[in-house]
Write a protein that holds these residues in place. Structure first.
Motif, short mmCIF file in Angstrom:
data_model
loop_
_atom_site.label_atom_id
_atom_site.label_comp_id
_atom_site.label_asym_id
_atom_site.label_seq_id
_atom_site.Cartn_x
_atom_site.Cartn_y
_atom_site.Cartn_z
N GLY A 1 0.83 -1.21 0.00
CA GLY A 1 0.00 0.00 0.00
C GLY A 1 0.86 1.26 0.00
O GLY A 1 0.57 2.22 -0.72
N LEU A 2 1.93 1.25 0.79
CA LEU A 2 2.80 2.43 0.88
C LEU A 2 3.48 2.70 -0.46
O LEU A 2 3.54 3.84 -0.93
CB LEU A 2 3.87 2.23 1.96
CG LEU A 2 3.35 2.10 3.40
CD1 LEU A 2 4.50 1.78 4.35
CD2 LEU A 2 2.68 3.39 3.82
N GLY B 1 8.96 3.61 0.47
CA GLY B 1 7.93 2.76 1.08
C GLY B 1 8.56 1.83 2.11
O GLY B 1 8.05 1.66 3.23
N SER B 2 9.69 1.26 1.75
CA SER B 2 10.37 0.34 2.65
C SER B 2 10.85 1.07 3.92
O SER B 2 10.73 0.56 5.04
CB SER B 2 11.54 -0.31 1.91
OG SER B 2 12.25 -1.16 2.74
N ILE C 1 10.59 2.16 9.63
CA ILE C 1 10.69 3.17 10.69
C ILE C 1 9.39 3.20 11.50
O ILE C 1 9.42 3.34 12.73
CB ILE C 1 11.06 4.54 10.08
CG1 ILE C 1 12.50 4.45 9.53
CG2 ILE C 1 10.95 5.66 11.11
CD1 ILE C 1 12.94 5.62 8.67
N ALA C 2 8.27 3.00 10.83
CA ALA C 2 6.99 2.95 11.55
C ALA C 2 7.02 1.81 12.57
O ALA C 2 6.53 1.96 13.70
CB ALA C 2 5.84 2.78 10.57
N SER C 3 7.61 0.68 12.19
CA SER C 3 7.61 -0.48 13.10
C SER C 3 8.37 -0.15 14.39
O SER C 3 8.11 -0.72 15.45
CB SER C 3 8.21 -1.72 12.44
OG SER C 3 9.62 -1.67 12.42
N ARG C 4 9.32 0.77 14.31
CA ARG C 4 10.08 1.16 15.51
C ARG C 4 9.31 2.14 16.37
O ARG C 4 9.62 2.35 17.53
CB ARG C 4 11.39 1.85 15.11
CG ARG C 4 12.34 0.91 14.45
CD ARG C 4 13.46 1.64 13.77
NE ARG C 4 14.44 0.66 13.40
CZ ARG C 4 15.61 0.50 14.01
NH1 ARG C 4 15.98 1.32 14.94
NH2 ARG C 4 16.42 -0.46 13.64
N LYS C 5 8.35 2.80 15.76
CA LYS C 5 7.65 3.86 16.49
C LYS C 5 6.36 3.37 17.14
O LYS C 5 5.71 4.13 17.86
CB LYS C 5 7.36 5.02 15.55
CG LYS C 5 8.64 5.70 15.09
CD LYS C 5 8.40 7.06 14.51
CE LYS C 5 9.75 7.74 14.30
NZ LYS C 5 9.67 9.00 13.64
N VAL C 6 5.97 2.13 16.86
CA VAL C 6 4.76 1.60 17.50
C VAL C 6 5.09 1.34 18.96
O VAL C 6 6.03 0.61 19.27
CB VAL C 6 4.28 0.31 16.80
CG1 VAL C 6 3.15 -0.33 17.56
CG2 VAL C 6 3.85 0.62 15.36
#
Ligand SMILES: NC(=O)C1=CN([C@@H]2O[C@H](COP(=O)(O)OP(=O)(O)OC[C@H]3O[C@@H](n4cnc5c(N)ncnc54)[C@H](O)[C@@H]3O)[C@@H](O)[C@H]2O)[C@@H](O)CC1
Ligand SMILES: [K+]
Length: 463
Positions: free
Chosen positions: A414-415, A433-434, A439-444
């Motif tokens: 999707g990204l 996208g990658s 980086i999103a996975s680190r911010k959850v």
């Protein structure tokens, strides 16, 4: 973005030949980089066990032992003695400074692994395996000199390897440190300058390591704009429509102006998404393959795929004969995981590789594809995804194990689709996208086992 190298031998030789920096100076700096980290992290008097091999990797370790003598409680263990001339010279200096070799391995505050570096040329013998296993059992802070011993030039443990908290790699970043199978061994990786800056030491490289600072979210700069300004992504939803819905929600969150799910059947879609049985005429990019299943005939697919649109292709489409035609187009991004990549290579009659064979040489496997289809962007998923086009290779080391969950690949599709729809070129869309995904996975803000696709979608809006 940093340069990565398969080998730094040529770079070392430039130092000797052009910069007039002999091996001795390089080694002194290599050793000092380790000494420096120890001094930064531990008070004088801390116990340091240095395990040094027979070559120049061992030489770095012996030089480090000498630098620490008198200030730290140094234990130098050399199971194979010193063989290379530099290692022998370092050992003489160590003795001259009053150092003595230890007879056996001992518990310590810090362990430095300088057994083997870039010269590891064959599988470890039983003795080396035993030593490394013992070191791994110690509860010390563990530093690998250049490369964790046991990791070969393709990043594979042979068959065991030192598990480092910190790898101090000499001169420049090596590709082997960022292969999937090395990820559990390297710990944090830093580069030691060897007496000149990296700008002078390094030469151009086709291999790049992505960094957090490379992320450029699709921030909007135009005030006078409307939804059409930001593109229209169409996603083909198939048998498991949840996959396309997750991808669509991620795309919407990552800036695309309009998102349409294209389906042959009427399905319930979240209210923010549009839904159609045809490809909308103003579509600017297409995402297809995730959750596709067997619902579509080749004719149906032809109807959706006939337009020459930028597209990101995932999952089930790698098994379809349709892919043979898709790879001949321009502006295509493929996002297979290793099993799908194996299927893709077989489907295109390029190679017959098992998942294990692909993982043992991810770059080599990716090259089989990029040589045959140099225009297509390949994103080979994994612990450290590889993004490749032609002769350019980018490795993203930023993702976390939290991403190892159903649905996270659909978010990535999707990204990338969102960025393609907004006009990014395919290579940039795949890289960005990658990066956003990782980086999103680190911010959850959750335990690493708890991440759900919806968490990622949430955080993607706050990059
Ligand atoms: N070339 C240079 O200018 C520099 C080299 N440096 C260091 O030098 C290292 C490379 O040194 P070398 O090329 O001497 O290689 P290594 O020290 O990594 O290993 C070579 C030695 O290990 C033995 N060996 C290899 N595989 C083995 C196995 N499976 N079982 C038992 N013995 C094995 C070889 O016979 C040889 O004696 C780098 O990793 C880096 O740490 C640094 O000092 C920086 C400067
Ligand atoms: K090492």
């Amino acid at each position: 973005m940093r340069n990565l190298y398969e080998s730094v031998t040529k770079l070392d030789h430039r130092c000797y030949d052009i910069y007039q920096l002999p091996e001795d100076i390089l080694m002194e700096h290599a050793a000092y980089a380790i000494t420096d980290q120890i001094k930064e992290r531990f008070e004088p008097g801390a116990k340091v066990l240095i395990v040094a091999g027979p070559g120049n990797n061992g030489g770095d370790g012996v030089a480090c032992a000498r630098q620490l003598l008198g200030e730290y409680d140094v234990h130098l263990f050399m199971p194979y003695g010193a063989k290379s001339s530099m290692c022998k010279l370092q050992l003489e200096r160590f003795y001259a400074c009053g150092g003595e070799l230890s007879e056996n391995l001992t518990d310590a505050d810090i362990v430095v692994d300088a057994l083997f570096g870039s010269g590891l040329s064959e599988p470890l013998n039983e003795e080396s395996q035993h030593i490394i296993t013992r070191l791994n059992e110690l509860q010390s802070f563990k530093i690998a000199c250049d490369i964790p011993s046991g990791i070969d030039s393709k990043g594979n443990p042979l068959p065991v390897a030192f598990v480092a908290d910190l790898t101090i790699t000499m001169g420049a970043m090596k590709l082997s440190l960022f292969m999937d199978l090395a990820k559990d061994y390297v710990g944090k990786v830093i580069v030691a300058d060897l007496g000149i800056s990296s700008k002078l030491y390094e030469s151009e490289s086709d291999y790049k390591l992505l960094e957090e600072s490379d992320l450029k979210p699709p921030y909007r700069t135009r005030f006078n704009s409307n939804k059409g300004t930001y593109g229209h992504l169409a996603l083909i939803a198939g048998e498991k429509e949840g996959a396309a819905i997750m991808a669509a929600l991620a795309a919407l969150r990552y800036g695309v102006g309009l998102v349409t799910l294209v389906t042959c059947e009427k399905i319930q879609v979240p209210y923010e998404l549009m839904h159609s049985s045809h490809l909308p005429p103003k579509t600017t990019a297409l995402a297809a393959g995730m959750g596709l299943g067997m619902e579509y005939s080749d004719e149906d697919l032809e109807e959706f795929l006939h337009k020459d649109l930028p597209m990101v292709i995932d999952a089930d489409l790698f098994y379809s004969s349709k892919i043979q035609e898709i790879v001949k187009r321009e502006k295509v991004v493929l996002t297979p995981h290793p099993k799908e990549f194996g299927a893709l290579l077989r489907n295109l009659n390029l190679a017959d590789l098992s998942v294990e064979e692909i993982q043992r040489d991810r770059i080599g496997a990716a090259k089989i594809f990029t040589k045959a289809y140099p225009e297509v962007v390949l994103l080979l998923k994994g612990a450290n995804p590889i993004i490749a086009q032609g002769e350019q290779f980018f490795i993203n080391p930023l993702g976390t194990n939290a991403l190892a969950k159903g649905g996270s690949g659909d978010i990535l599709t999707g990204l990338i689709g969102a960025l393609l729809a907004q006009g990014y070129d395919p290579l940039e869309a795949a890289i960005q996208g990658s990066l956003a995904h990782a980086i999103a996975s680190r911010k959850v803000d959750k335990a690493n086992y708890a991440l759900a696709p919806s968490d990622l979608i949430e955080v993607i809006g706050k990059l």
